[in-house]
Design a protein around this motif. Structure first.
Motif, PDB file in Angstrom:
ATOM      1  N   VAL A  56       0.843  -1.189   0.000  1.00  0.00           N
ATOM      2  CA  VAL A  56       0.000   0.000   0.000  1.00  0.00           C
ATOM      3  C   VAL A  56       0.883   1.245   0.000  1.00  0.00           C
ATOM      4  O   VAL A  56       1.750   1.409   0.869  1.00  0.00           O
ATOM      5  N   ILE A  82      -6.141  -0.106   7.283  1.00  0.00           N
ATOM      6  CA  ILE A  82      -5.202  -0.639   6.290  1.00  0.00           C
ATOM      7  C   ILE A  82      -4.667  -1.985   6.743  1.00  0.00           C
ATOM      8  O   ILE A  82      -4.014  -2.093   7.781  1.00  0.00           O
ATOM      9  N   ILE A  87       3.434  -0.968   4.078  1.00  0.00           N
ATOM     10  CA  ILE A  87       2.640   0.255   4.043  1.00  0.00           C
ATOM     11  C   ILE A  87       3.586   1.450   4.018  1.00  0.00           C
ATOM     12  O   ILE A  87       4.487   1.566   4.854  1.00  0.00           O
ATOM     13  N   TYR A 107      -3.468   0.459  11.388  1.00  0.00           N
ATOM     14  CA  TYR A 107      -2.560  -0.334  10.562  1.00  0.00           C
ATOM     15  C   TYR A 107      -2.538  -1.769  11.081  1.00  0.00           C
ATOM     16  O   TYR A 107      -2.385  -1.998  12.275  1.00  0.00           O
TER      17      TYR A 107
END
Length: 265
Positions: A56, A82, A87, A107
């Motif tokens: 991501v 997410i 990330i 997260y």
């Protein structure tokens, strides 16, 4: 639909009350704004974006009032939720909204990534930012404003539950660097940073600033402070460009489109 632990979620399952949806290969989300998004009931996760991908990239995104101010619905999870292996997240703004648990950024599962230049403001929740089951070694989040938020325990929770916090961490040690904590209401029970009760980890605050000298907010055996300035003096927020964008408007020009082997022209 799959049913697990008497819970129903579209497109995935809930494990220990956390969404565990399938991941796509890559998500590249830049220069987006979400305003007045809401769920029809109180079981929502990812009020603005619910993401699941191996990789991501998430830059220059904003939410304003998600859910919208007059909504009777109070979602369970964050506005940006997410789930990813890696990330990369910076220049994110979350302003307004409410949640039972994490209210801003959550997260999950990441094993690599970086997190910086975020503004979390005026939300009502238990956690403003949460690192949930993230297994990144040397996990660091830095250069963020956490401004005018209100944190409290979720309904029906007692004092034995995890403490409310502006930054909440599970699993791994975390460094919180160059944060500005300003005009937050911790309601006598919240902390600047907190961990899962059963986890044995350390949270280190480095070069952080706050407008209060109440050491209850950071005086825990697992919290280490280095070069922090916590006083009653008036301080300003850290200057970030996206603060000038306002309610889904502004003059921040988009950058050059990133073309990769996966995202072709």
């Amino acid at each position: 639909k799959e049913i697990l632990f008497n819970k129903i979620i579209e497109g995935g399952v809930l494990v220990n009350d956390d969404p565990m949806h399938k991941k796509t290969k890559s998500l590249d989300i830049q220069y987006t704004c979400f305003q007045n998004c809401y769920t029809d009931d109180g079981n929502g996760y990812g009020t603005a974006l619910l993401m699941g991908a191996e990789n991501v990239a998430f830059y220059y995104a904003s939410t304003v009032d998600c859910p919208l101010k007059n909504s009777t619905s109070k979602p369970k999870g964050a506005q940006f939720d997410i789930l990813a292996d890696s990330i990369y997240s910076e220049f994110i703004n979350v302003t307004g909204g409410k949640s039972t648990y994490c209210g801003g950024m959550e997260y999950r599962e990441a094993t690599s990534g970086f997190f910086q230049f975020q503004t979390i403001a005026e939300i009502d929740c238990k956690y403003a930012i949460s690192f949930t089951s993230v297994s990144i070694l040397n996990l660091t989040i830095k250069s963020c404003n956490v401004y005018k938020n209100s944190v409290n325990r979720a309904p029906n929770e007692d004092y034995k539950s995890n403490p409310p916090a502006l930054v909440f961490v599970r699993t791994k040690d975390c460094v919180v660097e160059n944060f500005y904590f300003i005009q937050n209401n911790l309601n006598g029970v919240g902390l600047f940073t907190a961990k899962e009760n059963d986890d044995k980890l350390t949270i280190t605050l480095i070069n952080c600033y706050a407008d209060t000298n109440n050491n209850y907010y950071w005086n825990k055996e697992y919290i280490i402070t280095t070069n922090c300035n916590f006083t009653n003096a008036a301080i300003n927020t850290f200057p970030l460009r996206q603060l000038n964008l306002g309610h889904c408007q502004g003059e921040q020009p988009p950058g050059e489109m990133i073309i990769t082997s996966f995202f072709t022209p």
